[in-house]
Write an enzyme that holds these catalytic residues in place. Structure first.
Site, PDB file in Angstrom:
ATOM      1  N   ASP A  55     -10.802  -8.901 -12.024  1.00 54.10           N
ATOM      2  CA  ASP A  55      -9.391  -9.272 -12.094  1.00 54.10           C
ATOM      3  C   ASP A  55      -9.216 -10.611 -11.405  1.00 54.10           C
ATOM      4  O   ASP A  55      -9.719 -10.811 -10.305  1.00 54.10           O
ATOM      5  CB  ASP A  55      -8.522  -8.223 -11.393  1.00 54.10           C
ATOM      6  CG  ASP A  55      -8.424  -6.943 -12.202  1.00 54.10           C
ATOM      7  OD1 ASP A  55      -8.889  -6.945 -13.359  1.00 54.10           O
ATOM      8  OD2 ASP A  55      -7.888  -5.946 -11.680  1.00 54.10           O
ATOM      9  N   ASP A 107      -4.563   0.823 -23.445  1.00 52.89           N
ATOM     10  CA  ASP A 107      -4.368   1.699 -22.284  1.00 52.89           C
ATOM     11  C   ASP A 107      -3.645   2.937 -22.802  1.00 52.89           C
ATOM     12  O   ASP A 107      -2.567   2.803 -23.391  1.00 52.89           O
ATOM     13  CB  ASP A 107      -3.476   1.024 -21.233  1.00 52.89           C
ATOM     14  CG  ASP A 107      -4.102  -0.239 -20.664  1.00 52.89           C
ATOM     15  OD1 ASP A 107      -5.339  -0.344 -20.660  1.00 52.89           O
ATOM     16  OD2 ASP A 107      -3.348  -1.133 -20.223  1.00 52.89           O
TER      17      ASP A 107
END
Lengths: 251, 198
Positions: free
Chosen positions: A11, A130
């Site tokens: 990230d 997701d």
């Protein structure tokens, strides 16, 4: 024999690697290029860089970072996070990204998948999903897992494939962050129903979880973040463990 | 040493340039005929679709130019496929440097289903030609493709995916890899280095 892939995910916020611990208390882990090169050296098969910067200035920083990554890294890498326009995507391709992953933008505008495949080729298009399972039904979420949609995981993944996606990156929200293992059943179903590679994400806590997701989950690749960043397991250890279980890996 | 990377309407040519830079070599990315002709080595990379790319090459006279080159030439991925006789992709007549055809991967009738494209790391076997050394035998390199060149006399490395296919080709001054050496870690870097040494 085609090897199963191990993909550490990094990230990135404002050009630095971070890993969210409950998302509020973000810890800086370091320079993405340095960290990426270390993983490549250790035998990671691919890397994913996820931009979690919200601001416009941050976006420009990310393109510059992608150039720097491309110069240094000798393995393929995917970039993703908040990407929604063909112009942004082209900038990332020109900067040297091998693949771009789109998530919320694909659900809001599925035609974007067709356009990307047409302009740049399917091999460049990763559709990230997701999804959360409730009462046996898997629902796709947008905005980093905050907003439910009317899309069901399996039919959406199939549609993404038909529109030209080259890969599906499936994150189970039920498993993400639990360290209790991947969503093997849902991953296996995706792998059976689709013809493109499936990257499983969410839930990796130990090396046996990867064995499980490759054997039971029939995944083509396994993605994880914190277990690698905090050196709970290393890529060489993991690959040796997979090899010992008869799973083809690149060592 | 002057290295020319042929520039055309293909994506991600930069990664080849970056890989050469990592080896300390500065390449010129160009479609200028003179610069290409006068280079010591020429790299013909490629990600894209066969028929569109062949049309582009013809329009710019690059098809004839490539065939006439006498210095070492390295085709990568689509570059390899376009150096063959014919490709099933868009039913395209290609450059004909290698005496073999490019076919689409098809699911086998019996046995397990395969994912197409062939994407990821796979091993190269039966390696020969100055591109490879014995230490490359059985090593993993990175592939992304839906079409493949059949095994032929010019095959310099083989990979198995549904069928055995040409992972590497070599004839005279022409070399080619179906995989991406620029994305294949240290193994890929050493294959590129071998090409630079030819």
């Amino acid at each position: 024999m085609l090897a199963r892939r191990i993909i550490p995910c990094l990230d990135v916020k404002d050009g630095m690697t971070v890993k969210g611990i409950n998302f509020v208390n973000i810890k800086t882990v370091g320079d993405p290029v340095e960290l990426g090169a270390m993983y490549a050296e250790q035998g990671a098969d691919e890397l994913v860089f996820l931009d979690i910067t919200a601001s416009h200035e941050g976006r420009k920083t990310f393109v510059e970072l992608v150039k720097r990554i491309a110069r240094h890294l000798n393995i393929p890498f995917t970039v993703g996070g908040g990407i929604g326009h063909l112009n942004d995507i082209e900038a990332l391709l020109k900067a040297g990204a091998d693949k771009v992953s789109i998530n919320s933008a694909a659900i809001r505008n599925p035609e974007l998948i067709n356009q990307m495949a047409l302009h740049f080729g399917s091999q460049f298009v990763v559709v990230a999903i997701d999804a959360l399972e409730k009462d046996g039904k898997w629902t796709a979420y947008v905005n980093g897992g905050r907003i439910p949609t009317d899309r069901e995981l399996f039919s959406w993944a199939k549609e993404a494939e038909d529109r030209g996606a080259g890969e599906i990156l499936f994150t189970s929200m039920n498993h993400d962050g639990t360290k209790n293992g991947f969503a093997c059943e849902a991953t296996a179903r995706l792998s059976d129903e689709l013809h493109i590679p499936i990257i499983a994400s969410g839930g990796a806590g130990n090396m046996d979880h990867f064995v499980d997701v490759f054997i039971r989950g029939k995944a083509d690749a396994g993605l994880a973040a914190s277990i690698f960043h905090y050196r709970e397991i290393t890529v060489p250890q993991l690959k040796q463990h997979l090899k010992n279980h008869g799973i083809p890996v690149r060592i | 040493m002057k290295i020319a990377v042929i520039k055309y309407n293909a994506g991600n040519i930069m990664s080849v340039d970056y890989a050469l830079q990592r080896l300390g070599v500065h390449a010129i990315v160009t479609q200028d005929h003179e610069l290409i002709r006068s280079a010591d080595k020429v790299i013909f990379p490629g990600v894209g679709e066969a028929s569109t790319t062949m049309r582009y090459l013809k329009k710019h006279g690059l098809d004839k130019l490539i065939c006439e080159l006498r210095q070492p030439v390295l085709g990568i991925c689509l570059g390899l496929q376009l150096m063959c006789r014919h490709s099933e992709e868009g039913d395209t007549d290609c450059l004909g440097i290698f005496d073999t055809d490019v076919l689409k991967f098809r699911q086998p009738e019996k046995s397990d289903r395969y994912k197409i494209p062939h994407m990821g790391w796979n091993s190269i076997n039966k390696v020969r030609s100055p591109l490879f050394t014995a230490e490359h035998e059985g090593k993993y390199v990175y592939f992304v493709h839906s079409y493949y060149a059949s095994v032929c006399q010019a095959t310099a490395a083989e990979t198995n995916y549904i069928v055995p296919f040409s992972a590497g080709l070599h004839r005279d001054n022409f070399y080619a890899t179906q995989f991406h050496p620029e994305k294949s870690g240290i193994i890929g870097a050493s294959i590129l280095e071998n090409f630079l040494k030819i």
